[in-house]
Design a protein around this motif. Structure first.
Motif, PDB file in Angstrom:
ATOM      1  N   THR A 193       0.844  -1.185   0.000  1.00 26.60           N
ATOM      2  CA  THR A 193       0.000   0.000   0.000  1.00 26.60           C
ATOM      3  C   THR A 193       0.887   1.245   0.000  1.00 26.60           C
ATOM      4  O   THR A 193       2.110   1.162  -0.085  1.00 26.60           O
ATOM      5  CB  THR A 193      -0.934   0.003   1.210  1.00 26.60           C
ATOM      6  N   GLU A 194       0.268   2.397   0.128  1.00 25.93           N
ATOM      7  CA  GLU A 194       1.043   3.631   0.105  1.00 25.93           C
ATOM      8  C   GLU A 194       1.908   3.789   1.354  1.00 25.93           C
ATOM      9  O   GLU A 194       2.962   4.418   1.312  1.00 25.93           O
ATOM     10  CB  GLU A 194       0.096   4.825  -0.029  1.00 25.93           C
ATOM     11  N   HIS A 203      -3.827  -3.465  -4.599  1.00 23.99           N
ATOM     12  CA  HIS A 203      -4.056  -2.171  -3.947  1.00 23.99           C
ATOM     13  C   HIS A 203      -4.449  -1.152  -5.012  1.00 23.99           C
ATOM     14  O   HIS A 203      -3.765  -0.982  -6.021  1.00 23.99           O
ATOM     15  CB  HIS A 203      -2.792  -1.708  -3.219  1.00 23.99           C
ATOM     16  N   ASP A 210      -6.733   2.800  -5.334  1.00 25.35           N
ATOM     17  CA  ASP A 210      -7.552   3.893  -4.803  1.00 25.35           C
ATOM     18  C   ASP A 210      -7.556   3.922  -3.278  1.00 25.35           C
ATOM     19  O   ASP A 210      -8.584   4.214  -2.646  1.00 25.35           O
ATOM     20  CB  ASP A 210      -8.997   3.795  -5.322  1.00 25.35           C
ATOM     21  N   GLY A 211      -6.419   3.611  -2.662  1.00 22.56           N
ATOM     22  CA  GLY A 211      -6.315   3.675  -1.211  1.00 22.56           C
ATOM     23  C   GLY A 211      -6.933   2.506  -0.480  1.00 22.56           C
ATOM     24  O   GLY A 211      -6.962   2.507   0.757  1.00 22.56           O
ATOM     25  N   ASN A 212      -7.404   1.499  -1.189  1.00 25.11           N
ATOM     26  CA  ASN A 212      -8.016   0.320  -0.566  1.00 25.11           C
ATOM     27  C   ASN A 212      -7.394  -0.954  -1.130  1.00 25.11           C
ATOM     28  O   ASN A 212      -6.733  -0.940  -2.174  1.00 25.11           O
ATOM     29  CB  ASN A 212      -9.533   0.300  -0.807  1.00 25.11           C
TER      30      ASN A 212
END
Length: 719
Positions: free
Chosen positions: A160-161, A209, A211-213
């Motif tokens: 993830t980010e 992963h 769009d942030g999800n």
């Protein structure tokens, strides 16, 4: 839209089935992968070159229980043998036995790694450790988070980010759960996985992963593909004892005509496309294995590829390429996914190309037409309804009715009904049904020798929804009937032709007499190209010497003069080039030259050509090359013509396949001598281009002086 490009074989598998390929993992670069095979062998491959770079094997009696991964932080490879022994080694290590190893206190299920992050170790009882902390104290106690009967079925790590997130699914007495392990802050969340209507468990999982999800995709035996969306960040400090609900939605319903899926896999490619392997093609019969790309927004099939031998439900995706094992082969299939829209998904946008020039404008219906069935209003075009089109739409048979009518109707009736079906059907309906219709017509032609509706095949091909995988017997039928017009269309429009079929087409074209092809109605553009290419040499001596210019005398590096044309008493002269084949045969050979193929797969089938066929084809390739060297093709405005690289590739393939025969055949001596000069001139050309490329690279890297005024001249010498 999505597209599958020409596939190629990366390597052969030592054992078929899931045990043959344990995993395919990314290596140091985008073009390198690590392949763990048969529990004992590890090989690093250069994907573009299909070349093994290095390989290791464990000793007899040992077994790789967690496939090898690459630790990008330490620049090392890591794997697990016999469930408890972690081995770490580098590129330069020849033997794994001499590399570092550590025995841990718990059974390891899998080591996961992503570029730029420290690998994580998942134990069979649910505990998770970072690799460095585990190797610092290998005998540290490992807690047991899962019950004794709970088994891990799948695991993956998602970047993830902010952090890594580890996901793994478990099964216990028919109940399935999903565990989500986050590391900062450290938390483990347990979810209950849903089952389908038949209480069946998913046959495959995939996570990505976006769009942030975190998007979890799982495929059920019934063909249903569900999606669950998980937050990348932890919502609280839940433990494995807390069972949280897992919301899901139906993403895609795949057609499974009979039975259930046992070995299939679904892999998300982007927010709108999913790759599916092991699910039957909607238009194909049973017993055939396919790789398909589906659009999840509009539930449409975008691309498909039939794979030989058995598929085992395994698939990996790295750097725009799909890695699929089937039979004893691991194939690499490049793909591309474009932006998704309703217009492209249902075929309402027609991208004009050179082949469609002069055929009139393509009208795109308005959204009211697509959504509500309203009549389109197009500027500059009369809105009066076409009575013939209205009649076709009203009397258009369904796909099922048309297939039944094909079995009993005459040629004229079949042609009329297929024309109504093609003109009156919606593009999405036509895309799914055209394969079944074409297959039924081919079957009728094979059983009834007097039945052959040529115009029907042409209509179905011109929909651009037909490919070789959907109707593999169509091109074979065209060759049997010597319908070279249909054969030409298949060579142009079928981008998935197997190499064996391409060679059969080539063999048939070379064996037929030129006189038999003169009456064939081939595509006019291809004939004009061959006529213009043959006429470019018919120039007078005055034309050659106009404006004070005359052609230079041929030197020893030239390849357009046969060796016997030079004598002791005469100067070298430039001879006129004659095409060794007729206009029509040359047009068909040009279509073969432009087909897609893999060198390794095509080479064995080229050996089936006879010596006379090989010599004739090489003579034609030499003719094309010499014409291209004189820039004769640059003055011809043709939509389809072979490239110089394609000509040279075929020359090299033919020489490789028949080197011994050509070396011993007396009639091939002059031809081989001429081709040797061609290859030598090409090598010289590419050597000079390499020097220019190196000079330009040095020029690009050089630092420009900042002490120049507004106007200055700098001289750069290239060596």
């Amino acid at each position: 839209m999505a597209a599958l490009y020409e596939s190629y074989t990366l390597c052969a598998l030592s054992e078929p089935g899931p045990s043959g390929t344990r995993t395919v993992e990314p290596d140091q670069g985008r073009d390198r992968v690590i392949i763990t095979q048969s529990g004992r062998a590890i090989t690093v491959y250069q994907v573009s070159d299909q070349k093994p770079l290095c390989s290791w094997m464990v000793k007899q009696g040992q077994c790789i229980t967690s496939p090898a991964v690459y630790n990008s932080q330490a620049k090392e490879y890591v794997m697990v043998t016999d469930e408890k022994v972690i081995r770490v080694w580098k590129d330069e290590d020849i033997s794994i036995e001499k590399a570092f190893k550590a025995t841990v206190s718990g059974d390891v299920h899998r080591i996961h790694s992503v570029p730029g992050q420290e690998p994580v170790v998942l134990f069979r009882r649910g505990a998770v450790r970072h690799l460095d902390s585990l190797l610092a104290a290998p005998q540290q106690p490992i807690e047991e988070l899962l019950s004794e009967e709970e088994q891990i079925r799948w695991s993956a790590v998602v970047q993830t980010e902010q952090q890594l997130v580890l996901l793994f699914s478990t099964e216990q007495r028919g109940e399935h759960h999903l565990y989500v392990q986050r590391f900062s802050p450290n938390s483990l969340v347990k979810h209950k996985l849903r089952t389908d209507s038949k209480n069946s468990a998913p046959v495959s999982f995939a996570a990505a992963h976006r769009d942030g999800n975190i998007h979890l995709i799982y495929l059920f035996p019934s063909g249903s593909v569900y999606e669950s969306v998980l937050p990348a960040r932890s919502g609280g400090s839940s433990g494995s004892e807390t069972l949280l609900p897992l919301l899901c939605s139906l993403l895609l319903q795949l057609p499974v005509p009979e039975g259930e899926l046992t070995s299939a896999s679904a892999l998300p490619l982007d927010e709108a496309h999913v790759a599916v392997v092991g699910v039957p093609h909607p238009s194909a019969g049973a017993g055939k294995d396919y790789l398909c790309l589906w659009n999840t927004h509009f539930q449409t099939l975008q691309a498909s590829r039939e794979l030989s031998a058995k598929i085992y439900g395994q698939m990996w995706c790295y750097s725009g390429k799909l890695f699929v094992p089937h039979g004893k082969t691991l194939s690499v299939i490049p793909f591309e996914c474009q932006a998704s829209s309703l217009a492209t998904a249902i075929g309402k946008l027609k991208h004009t190309s050179g082949t469609n020039e002069g055929k009139g404008p393509t009208l795109v219906p308005s959204w009211n037409t697509v959504l509500h069935g309203d009549q389109p209003q197009t500027e500059g075009v009369t809105t009066r309804k076409n009575p013939t089109l209205k009649k076709n739409q009203a009397s258009c048979p369904t796909a099922e009715q048309l297939i039944e009518n094909i079995k009993v109707c005459s040629v004229e009736e079949v042609q009329e009904q297929v024309e109504m079906f093609v003109c009156g059907s919606e593009p999405d309906v036509l895309q799914l049904a055209v394969g079944s219709v074409a297959s039924e017509v081919v079957t009728r032609c094979q059983t009834d020798p007097d039945f052959y509706p040529q115009s029907t095949f042409t209509q179905l091909l011109e929909t651009h929804y037909l490919c070789h995988s959907v109707c593999p017997d169509l091109l074979t039928l065209a060759l049997e009937k010597k319908d070279f017009r249909l054969c030409q269309l298949c060579l142009q429009l079928f981008h998935d032709l197997p190499e064996a079929v391409t060679c059969v087409c080539l063999q048939t074209i070379l064996s037929v007499q030129d006189s038999e092809l003169e009456s064939v109605d081939l595509e006019e553009d291809s004939l004009l190209f061959m006529k213009a290419l043959s006429q470019t040499d018919e120039r007078s001596d005055e034309d050659k010497g106009q404006n004070g210019f005359s052609a230079p005398v041929v030197d020893e590096e030239s390849c357009d003069v046969a060796p016997e044309s030079q004598t002791k008493d005469t100067k070298p002269v430039r001879h006129r080039l004659f095409c060794p084949v007729g206009i029509h045969k040359g047009a068909l050979l040009n279509e073969v030259l432009q087909t897609s193929y893999s060198d390794n797969l095509l080479l064995p089938h080229l050996k089936d050509l006879s010596v006379s066929q090989v010599i004739l084809f090489l003579q034609y390739l030499r003719f094309l090359y010499l014409k291209y060297s004189q820039d004769a093709h640059s003055h011809i405005h043709a939509l389809r013509m072979p490239a110089i690289a394609q000509i040279m590739d075929w020359v090299c393939l033919l020489l490789d396949a028949h080197f011994t025969v050509l070396a011993l055949a007396p009639e091939a001596k002059g031809l081989v001598f001429s081709l040797h000069k061609i290859v030598r001139s090409q090598m010289k050309l590419y050597a000079e281009l390499g020097k220019i490329e190196g000079s330009l690279e040095l020029l690009k890297k050089s630092k420009w002086s900042t002490e120049t005024s507004q106007y200055s001249i700098e001289v750069i010498e290239l060596f």
